[in-house]
Scaffold this motif. Structure first.
Motif: not given
Length: 624
Positions: A197-198, A212-217, A611-616, A620-624
């Protein structure tokens, strides 16, 4: 023999590897007061992920100017035609055989193609900027093509573990004062570049929420998470240093600590007919427009804003769309506040067949842990809890998620004034901690997110808080002539987030503590004042951040507490355990909660809590 030499070199180094792996953290190399120059000649093993790269075949060794943020365009590698041909060897050999007609005879074309296929690529040097997450800076790493194929190293996101000597850059350009000259490559974790993605362009923060699993990069998210970590550590440090004991309160509860109807029900049962039909609620409206309609408009305007950002629209169009979205969000918040300020109907126990479920009574995910903390404050004195709290509010709002973290504090033998003083001290302690312990990350934040972030934190440390009663705040708002703010507020109505922000941003221009609210706007357990109309509650509001703290002195008089429960039509049997604290050794006590995620927003200058919560988690959004 080689491993013994490496071990001998490591034993003389001034850099110690991380205790639980053999690598040296980049933070220990790049954040030294001496500028890292004393480390020249040291042998180290480092591991991390490629942030940017460049391959050079000849000429002087270049520097890579500027940090490349993952998600931004990646520099293109200089891949030769020979390397491309070699990657197609099986296919080209087939062509050679066809053109050559077999293996016999003299075929010059065949000989030339075969020679080209077997010719090694010219030697090159790869320059990588590698980060390992321990700091905002990255280390320039130099790898010769004889050690590893350049094509495996160049892509953003590639993981490497390399060993070599620290040295001065051969050409002093940019901000690099030290680099690692690699002589051993221990590991290469390649990237599937087409699906990473990046890899292609700079990705907006709202788009990063889908990964959210990749954005910490990304450098931005890494800095935000390190600041978040520092704030959490600071909060624990403050509480521990001031004599508070940590207590873990339950996440599953039978009580409603905030008197909110927007809570998650916990059950192990599923009805045969699917979802349980919810009772119809009175719908709040403004000028005939319902809250649901406004929330739908928020979603539509958010999609429009994202589309404008993706299509590289002009700045004026994006700014106008963002201003329109903010106004719609504020309108929705005003409606919600108006709805919550209305007298609540009976909050009786839900009619659920509890005996058939896992628990014997209806249970929920907690919205607040303060009621449970009271029982331990009335035994241990001063206690605190840090953990997730849940609100089932539908819609997407910049400062709300379904799961948010709170720091909650409870003090026995304390009244409202002491709780406000404690909250004041805690806030300044957190600001000072970030300034002193996150200097490099705050520099990055100031460059990329909020230019005056450091100055804002420093001003909070030295500022005095304005303290004003609810009535005083109402009077100040009524004098405002600005049409952007609603000034016709009747006494007894809840102050909206817009009202609170205006008090701090425009009227007082500094942090404000508003206290003594009308009893209708606060939970049933807040202590009733002598006037019989207000309760001992407070909110702390900070410029450009809004409300960060909410607190109260809680009712210790059982007769008044019982009357309040009856007045609001609450299910008394749910609160028998809570009333026991008043029956047996009651004492005055007070406390507060800090919206921890909002504190991270304030420190980093970001605008959306997701944007400040690791897995917000949001509606309708809880994909992890």
């Amino acid at each position: 023999m080689e491993s013994k030499q490496t071990a001998a070199a490591a034993s003389t180094t001034r850099l110690s590897p991380f205790k639980y792996s053999k690598r040296v953290l980049l933070k220990t190399i790049l954040e030294r007061r001496d500028g890292s120059l004393e480390l020249i000649g040291e042998r180290v093993v480092i591991g991390g992920w490629v942030k940017s790269s460049k391959e050079v075949r000849k000429g002087p060794m270049p520097r890579i100017d500027g940090d490349h943020v993952p998600g931004e365009p990646e520099p293109r590698s200089e891949v030769s035609c020979v390397e491309i041909l070699q990657s197609r060897i099986p296919f080209l050999r087939t062509i050679v055989k066809v053109l050559g007609g077999g293996s016999g005879g003299n075929y010059p074309l065949k000989d030339k193609l075969e020679a080209a296929l077997h010719k090694p690529p010219p030697p090159s040097t790869v320059f990588l900027k590698v980060g390992d997450g321990s700091c905002a800076a990255s280390l320039q790493v130099v790898v010769e093509s004889s050690l590893a194929p350049p094509g495996q190293l160049l892509h953003t996101g590639t993981c490497v573990i390399v060993e070599g000597l620290l040295q001065k850059p051969s050409v002093l350009q940019g901000k690099h004062v030290i680099e690692l000259k690699v002589d051993q490559v221990h590991h290469i974790g390649i990237v599937e570049y087409s699906t990473y993605p990046l890899s292609k362009k700079r990705v907006p923060l709202d788009k990063l929420r889908e990964f959210c699993h990749i954005r910490p990069r990304t450098t931005t998210v890494q800095s935000v998470m390190r600041i978040r970590n520092a704030l959490e550590f600071a909060a624990h440090t403050f509480c521990q240093n001031n004599g508070f004991l940590s207590v873990q309160v339950p996440i599953i509860t039978t009580t409603d600590g905030k008197g909110s109807s927007e809570k998650f029900h916990v059950t192990s049962l599923f009805t045969e007919g699917g979802e349980k039909e919810e009772p119809k609620k009175a719908v709040a409206e403004i000028d005939g427009v319902s809250l649901d309609a406004i929330k739908a408009a928020v979603k539509e305007k958010s999609n429009l804003l994202e589309e404008l950002k993706r299509t590289d629209s002009n700045k004026e169009a994006v700014a106008a769309a963002m201003q329109d979205l903010n106004k719609t969000n504020e309108l929705a918040l005003q409606l919600e506040a108006r709805e919550k300020s209305k007298p609540k109907t009976s909050q009786k126990v839900d009619k659920v067949k509890s005996s058939e479920g896992y628990f014997s009574s209806p249970t929920y995910l907690t919205t607040s842990g303060r009621m449970h903390l009271e029982s331990y404050a009335c035994a241990l004195g001063n206690v605190y809890s840090f953990g997730p709290r849940f609100r089932a509010e539908k819609g997407e709002f910049p400062k709300h998620a379904a799961e948010m973290w709170m720091l909650e504090v409870e003090l026995a033998f304390s009244e409202l004034e002491e709780a406000m003083n404690c909250a004041d001290d805690l806030f300044k302690f957190l600001c000072k901690w970030v300034v002193e312990n996150c200097s490099e990350d705050m520099k990055f934040v100031s460059q990329r997110i909020y230019k005056t972030g450091i100055d804002r934190l420093q001003s909070m440390i030295s500022s005095s808080f304005e303290r004003v009663s609810y009535s005083g705040a109402l009077d100040a708002l009524k004098k405002v002539t600005d049409k952007k703010i609603e000034t016709k507020i009747e006494w007894g109505a809840a102050l909206t987030e817009a009202d609170l922000s205006y008090l701090a941003d425009e009227i007082y221009r500094k942090p404000v503590i508003i206290y003594n609210y009308p009893k209708e706007t606060k939970p049933f357990y807040v202590r009733l004042n002598d006037d019989g109309k207000t309760v001992a509650a407070f909110d702390m509001v900070v410029p450009k951040a809004g409300r960060l703290f909410s607190g109260s002195q809680n009712e210790e008089r059982i007769n008044i507490l019982t009357a309040r429960i009856k007045e609001l039509g609450l299910a008394a049997q749910q609160y028998e355990w809570y009333l026991d604290l008043r029956r047996h050794g009651t004492v005055k006590h007070s406390g507060f909660n800090l919206e921890f995620d909002h504190m991270v927003l304030f420190a980093t200058g970001l605008n959306d809590v997701r944007d400040v919560i690791p897995f917000p988690r949001s509606h309708g959004k809880a994909n992890y």
